[in-house]
Design an enzyme around this catalytic site. Structure first.
Site, PDB file in Angstrom:
ATOM      1  N   CYS A  92      -1.240   5.739   9.914  1.00  0.00           N
ATOM      2  CA  CYS A  92       0.289   5.339  10.068  1.00  0.00           C
ATOM      3  C   CYS A  92       0.093   3.763  10.814  1.00  0.00           C
ATOM      4  CB  CYS A  92       0.642   6.050  11.189  1.00  0.00           C
ATOM      5  SG  CYS A  92       2.188   6.983  10.824  1.00  0.00           S
TER       6      CYS A  92
ATOM      7  N   CYS B  83       7.247  -6.997   6.954  1.00  0.00           N
ATOM      8  CA  CYS B  83       8.411  -6.619   7.384  1.00  0.00           C
ATOM      9  C   CYS B  83       8.724  -7.677   8.527  1.00  0.00           C
ATOM     10  CB  CYS B  83       7.960  -5.258   8.312  1.00  0.00           C
ATOM     11  SG  CYS B  83       9.651  -4.608   9.102  1.00  0.00           S
TER      12      CYS B  83
ATOM     13  N   CYS C 134       2.747  -2.506  15.210  1.00  0.00           N
ATOM     14  CA  CYS C 134       2.591  -2.621  13.706  1.00  0.00           C
ATOM     15  C   CYS C 134       1.872  -3.644  13.143  1.00  0.00           C
ATOM     16  CB  CYS C 134       4.052  -1.982  13.400  1.00  0.00           C
ATOM     17  SG  CYS C 134       3.972  -2.071  11.604  1.00  0.00           S
TER      18      CYS C 134
ATOM     19  N   GLU D 157       0.762  -1.108   0.146  1.00  0.00           N
ATOM     20  CA  GLU D 157       0.022   0.106   0.061  1.00  0.00           C
ATOM     21  C   GLU D 157       0.829   1.308   0.074  1.00  0.00           C
ATOM     22  OE1 GLU D 157      -3.344  -2.375   2.762  1.00  0.00           O
ATOM     23  OE2 GLU D 157      -2.661  -0.431   3.286  1.00  0.00           O
TER      24      GLU D 157
ATOM     25  N   CYS E 251       7.718  -5.083  15.222  1.00  0.00           N
ATOM     26  CA  CYS E 251       7.450  -4.354  16.465  1.00  0.00           C
ATOM     27  C   CYS E 251       5.895  -4.551  17.021  1.00  0.00           C
ATOM     28  CB  CYS E 251       7.373  -2.798  15.708  1.00  0.00           C
ATOM     29  SG  CYS E 251       8.951  -2.437  15.043  1.00  0.00           S
TER      30      CYS E 251
ATOM     31  N   CYS F  98       3.247   8.607   1.233  1.00  0.00           N
ATOM     32  CA  CYS F  98       3.851   7.623   2.466  1.00  0.00           C
ATOM     33  C   CYS F  98       4.117   6.150   1.417  1.00  0.00           C
ATOM     34  CB  CYS F  98       2.989   7.269   3.397  1.00  0.00           C
ATOM     35  SG  CYS F  98       3.327   5.924   4.666  1.00  0.00           S
TER      36      CYS F  98
HETATM   37  N1  SAH Z   1       9.899   0.469   9.434  1.00  0.00           N
HETATM   38  C1  SAH Z   1      10.019   2.028   9.268  1.00  0.00           C
HETATM   39  C2  SAH Z   1       9.081   2.568   8.611  1.00  0.00           C
HETATM   40  C3  SAH Z   1       7.610   2.136   8.352  1.00  0.00           C
HETATM   41  S1  SAH Z   1       6.744   2.534   9.977  1.00  0.00           S
HETATM   42  C4  SAH Z   1       9.878   2.527  10.780  1.00  0.00           C
HETATM   43  O1  SAH Z   1       9.517   1.553  11.658  1.00  0.00           O
HETATM   44  O2  SAH Z   1      10.320   3.481  11.191  1.00  0.00           O
HETATM   45  C5  SAH Z   1       6.367   3.967   9.939  1.00  0.00           C
HETATM   46  C6  SAH Z   1       5.974   4.683  11.060  1.00  0.00           C
HETATM   47  O3  SAH Z   1       4.638   4.197  11.690  1.00  0.00           O
HETATM   48  C7  SAH Z   1       6.739   4.379  12.287  1.00  0.00           C
HETATM   49  O4  SAH Z   1       7.239   5.307  12.979  1.00  0.00           O
HETATM   50  C8  SAH Z   1       6.082   3.321  12.893  1.00  0.00           C
HETATM   51  O5  SAH Z   1       6.480   3.324  14.591  1.00  0.00           O
HETATM   52  C9  SAH Z   1       4.526   3.828  12.875  1.00  0.00           C
HETATM   53  N2  SAH Z   1       3.635   2.912  13.450  1.00  0.00           N
HETATM   54  C10 SAH Z   1       3.580   1.771  13.216  1.00  0.00           C
HETATM   55  N3  SAH Z   1       2.550   1.083  13.594  1.00  0.00           N
HETATM   56  C11 SAH Z   1       1.819   2.175  14.237  1.00  0.00           C
HETATM   57  C12 SAH Z   1       0.386   2.212  14.770  1.00  0.00           C
HETATM   58  N4  SAH Z   1      -0.262   1.142  14.939  1.00  0.00           N
HETATM   59  N5  SAH Z   1      -0.132   3.415  15.148  1.00  0.00           N
HETATM   60  C13 SAH Z   1       0.692   4.443  15.090  1.00  0.00           C
HETATM   61  N6  SAH Z   1       1.931   4.279  14.585  1.00  0.00           N
HETATM   62  C14 SAH Z   1       2.385   3.362  13.926  1.00  0.00           C
HETATM   63 FE1  SF4 Z   2       8.576  -3.070  10.574  1.00  0.00          FE
HETATM   64 FE2  SF4 Z   2       6.372  -1.797  11.431  1.00  0.00          FE
HETATM   65 FE3  SF4 Z   2       8.489  -1.994  13.147  1.00  0.00          FE
HETATM   66 FE4  SF4 Z   2       8.456  -0.318  10.936  1.00  0.00          FE
HETATM   67  S1  SF4 Z   2       7.279  -0.307  12.622  1.00  0.00           S
HETATM   68  S2  SF4 Z   2      10.279  -1.717  11.604  1.00  0.00           S
HETATM   69  S3  SF4 Z   2       7.229  -1.643   9.602  1.00  0.00           S
HETATM   70  S4  SF4 Z   2       7.336  -3.898  12.027  1.00  0.00           S
END
Ligand code: SAH
Ligand code: SF4
Length: 400
Positions: free
Chosen positions: A369, A140, A147, A120, A144, A133
């Site tokens: 996000c 991934c 996420c 996406e 995390c 974005c």
């Molecule tokens: N992998 C990279 C970029 C993609 S994630 C990273 O982790 O930075 C982009 C942003 O979205 C990151 O700051 C991540 O922590 C945030 N993010 C991920 N899941 C989220 C959620 N459920 N609610 C709000 N922000 C989130």
């Molecule tokens: Fe991967 Fe999501 Fe962590 Fe970014 S926030 S590194 S996309 S698992």
């Protein structure tokens, strides 16, 4: 160059000091795909055809400034060369397979990539700018805890054409190619699906096209790489780009960060901040990194966390961006209350930081996000594990 293997941080470290990957060739036709080539690679390509280097800029302008992907329509190129290009090359971009528009004017498009997964991209219009974005991977590997993309597991790295193709498509869909003085996409953030620094070579090549005058011509201030902290890749970033950087910190100490951002066990906070500072020093300008902090109710949103963060960052010049957690189906986390967002922000502001709170956009189309999931054929079996765990939790709460 999509890879079917599971990519881990150590896989990316092995690319240290290696030259950037060479341009892609279509597995189906064996032809070079010019859509995924930077100016430098395109010049090399034309040299192999015995052509002058200026052809590279001509072709880049056709593809990325005029949106033309048919060689025969490139009228400043001679007919014999156009015929030759049709024989040995192609311009292949990913297909857009789904198209959504939010009530707030944001767009989400889903592209299908070579591995068969769907990923996406999201366009967010704001007054005076439009931010795209962009995704870098299908899924991934870093998992995390908050996420949605991470819960999908990892499928593949996107090719250069699949990454730059997102910007190409956004321009195409928003009328950004023909007769416009100002393009709709003024900023790109690598904050879609995936960890950009674990797809290093392809992301660097795509970013060079974003910033190239004869392609999209975005300034280094308007292209941001967001990373969860792949330190060896940050260490070598300065040799490949001068784009802006955002660091997904999300916790003020290693114990908490390791729980929610597992890569922290390998590259703890002190190491990460030192590496980012090294990159900032190399830029030789006044830009600051952005510290991203996804605020999760009851996890990292206490006043004490804000105070600890203020101390942690006192010698680290930066801006702080608070992202209130966006809920998604497979997560038990909750969005923080507006009081706790305000308190968190105030503590940091009173300590002298510039703090922004990201407004939630496009959640009616699942594009806020962290909500980006696409449709990833998981190679890591993580998605089924998360689903099973979620089902167990639902069953036990229903039972008791
Ligand atoms: N992998 C990279 C970029 C993609 S994630 C990273 O982790 O930075 C982009 C942003 O979205 C990151 O700051 C991540 O922590 C945030 N993010 C991920 N899941 C989220 C959620 N459920 N609610 C709000 N922000 C989130
Ligand atoms: Fe991967 Fe999501 Fe962590 Fe970014 S926030 S590194 S996309 S698992």
């Amino acid at each position: 160059m999509t890879s079917a293997s599971i990519q881990t941080p150590s896989a990316s470290e092995s690319t240290d000091a290696a030259p950037l990957d060479s341009p892609s060739r279509s597995p189906a036709t064996g032809k070079a795909n010019l859509a995924g080539m930077s100016l430098a690679h395109l010049r090399e390509f034309f040299a192999t055809l015995g052509e002058k280097p200026f052809r590279a800029a001509q072709v880049l302008k056709w593809i990325h400034q005029r949106g033309v992907i048919d060689f025969q329509a490139m009228t400043d190129i001679s007919k014999p060369l156009r015929d030759k290009l049709m024989e040995v090359a192609e311009i292949q971009l990913p297909e857009v397979v789904e198209d959504y528009e939010s009530d707030d004017g944001s767009h989400k498009w889903i592209i299908e990539v070579a591995s068969g997964s769907r990923v996406e991209m999201v366009f967010i219009p704001e007054s005076g700018r439009g931010t795209l974005c962009v995704s870098s991977q299908a899924g991934c590997s870093l998992d995390c805890s908050f996420c949605a993309t991470g819960k999908q597991g990892f499928n593949s790295n996107l090719t250069v054409a699949e990454i730059i193709g997102q910007l190409w498509w956004a321009n195409k869909k928003l009328g950004g190619f023909i007769g416009v003085t100002e393009r709709p996409v003024s900023n790109v953030v690598m904050m879609g699906m995936g960890e950009p620094l674990l797809n290093f070579d392809h992301v660097m090549e795509a970013i060079s096209l974003m910033m190239e005058d004869c392609a999209y011509g975005l300034s280094k201030r308007k292209v941001t790489i967001s990373t969860s902290g792949v330190v060896p890749a940050i260490d070598k970033l300065k040799d490949h780009t001068d784009a802006s950087i955002a660091v997904s910190l999300h916790a003020p100490n290693d114990a908490l960060r390791s729980e929610i951002v597992p890569i922290n066990k390998k590259y703890p906070i002190a190491m990460l901040l030192e590496s980012v500072q090294g990159y900032m020093n190399s830029l030789n300008d006044k830009r600051l990194p952005v510290i991203e902090y996804t605020l999760i109710a009851g996890v990292n949103d206490h006043r004490q966390h804000a105070r600890e963060l203020a101390v942690l960052l006192k010698d680290f010049p930066c801006k702080i961006n608070i992202i209130p957690f966006n809920p998604f189906e497979l997560s038990d986390y909750r969005r923080p209350s507006s009081t706790s967002i305000t308190n968190f922000r105030q503590i940091l502001q009173q300590a002298g930081y510039t703090v922004t709170v990201r407004t939630t956009r496009a959640d009616d189309i699942g594009a806020a996000c962290g909500q980006l999931v696409g449709n990833v054929a998981d190679q890591t079996k993580r998605s089924s594990r998360h689903l099973a765990r979620h089902e167990r939790l639902i069953a036990s709460s229903a039972g008791g």
